[in-house]
Write an enzyme that holds these catalytic residues in place. Structure first.
Site, mmCIF file in Angstrom:
data_model
loop_
_atom_site.group_PDB
_atom_site.id
_atom_site.type_symbol
_atom_site.label_atom_id
_atom_site.label_comp_id
_atom_site.label_asym_id
_atom_site.label_seq_id
_atom_site.Cartn_x
_atom_site.Cartn_y
_atom_site.Cartn_z
ATOM 1 N N ASP A 19 79.636 -10.265 130.514
ATOM 2 C CA ASP A 19 79.923 -11.480 131.314
ATOM 3 C C ASP A 19 80.840 -12.354 130.131
ATOM 4 O OD1 ASP A 19 79.793 -13.382 132.858
ATOM 5 O OD2 ASP A 19 77.696 -14.171 132.382
ATOM 6 N N ASN A 67 81.073 -9.478 143.747
ATOM 7 C CA ASN A 67 82.360 -9.847 143.149
ATOM 8 C C ASN A 67 83.654 -9.730 144.265
ATOM 9 O OD1 ASN A 67 81.520 -8.521 139.879
ATOM 10 N ND2 ASN A 67 81.453 -10.533 140.359
ATOM 11 N N ARG A 194 70.290 -14.025 132.826
ATOM 12 C CA ARG A 194 69.826 -13.820 134.114
ATOM 13 C C ARG A 194 70.118 -12.208 134.289
ATOM 14 N NH1 ARG A 194 73.161 -18.473 135.310
ATOM 15 N NH2 ARG A 194 75.056 -17.158 135.369
#
Ligand code: FPP
Length: 258
Positions: A19, A67, A194
């Site tokens: 990320d 995505n 997360r």
């Protein structure tokens, strides 16, 4: 240079939520796509480092089911980047004994990605030095939903008795369990804490390692820091510290790294 932990303290299977590509780019006044380009360089670095230290399997969360909802141009760029990666890394993957596999709905990928993907998976199928798994069009909920659907079908067809369904049964319906060792370590970059619909089932007993580094800056040393962090953890799998630290004395098997 950060040392690798001893081999017997290494995780067998490492998963990474890569990320921060977009934020890395924006912070430099660059388009998000440049962040993904640099992210692909980090992929090369990390795959090489993981293979070198002896990690058995590495799963990279490269494209989630969600995505697809990103702007069309970004999705197209990510698909093109994947295609380029598969073409350019072919020799590196084959030459280093790496077996390429995928989890996710790869049928959704465009043909210009699917073709080199399928070819490289087939060409590398006999390789045994490391498994590189690309999670593509992957979602943990979607994977569990697919497993439930298949179990219901099997049940309706009389091949699966509901009372016989165990944890192992459910696992056998997950692609990950068929092709990968249990997930030992999950790394997420960019400071977010997360799971983001990654390996929902598989993270049950995985150790979690979060780093502030954005994925394009994540390098070999960052991987070693994560592996060292893993090596320092005591994994109890629901047992007590006393049980797992003296497995031989208590005769309860080895609930350690494996
Ligand atoms: C998350 O960053 C990253 C992605 C959605 C794509 C990951 C893709 C790569 C690392 C490059 C291509 C992969 C391979 C295997 C060649 P983000 O865009 O969500 O970043 P942000 O949260 O900062 O916006």
């Amino acid at each position: 240079m950060v040392d690798s932990p001893p081999r017997d303290r290494l995780p067998r299977h490492v998963g990474i939520i890569m990320d921060g590509n977009g934020r890395w780019a924006r912070a430099r006044g660059l388009p998000r796509e440049d962040g993904h380009e640099r992210g692909a360089d980090s992929v090369r670095t990390v795959v090489r480092a993981a293979r070198k230290v002896g990690v058995e399997a590495l799963t990279l969360f490269a494209f989630s089911s969600q995505n697809w909802d990103r702007p069309h141009e970004e999705v197209f760029h990510l698909m093109e980047l994947l295609r380029r990666y598969l073409v350019q890394e072919r020799e590196e993957i084959l030459g280093n004994g790496i077996r390429l596999v995928t989890v996710g709905d790869s049928e959704r990928l465009p043909p210009y990605v699917r073709a080199p993907l399928v070819e490289l998976m087939s060409a590398s199928a006999e390789n045994r030095d490391m498994v590189l798994c690309l999670a593509l069009s992957y979602g943990g909920r979607e994977m569990l939903t697919k497993a439930v659907r298949e179990m219901c079908r099997a049940s309706v067809a009389g091949r699966l008795e509901p009372n016989d369904i165990t944890v192992e049964t459910v696992e056998s319906y997950l692609d990950s369990a068929r092709i990968l060792p249990p997930l030992d370590l999950l790394i997420r970059t960019s400071g977010e804490h997360r799971i983001s619909n990654f390996f929902l089932w598989e993270t049950a007993y995985a150790e979690l390692h979060f780093t502030e580094k954005m994925w394009p800056e994540f390098d070999r040393d960052d991987l070693m820091i994560a592996l060292q962090d893993f090596a320092s953890r005591e994994r109890r799998f629901g047992q007590t510290s006393e049980q797992v630290s003296r497995p031989a004395a208590t005769g309860e098997g080895d609930p350690g790294l494996d």
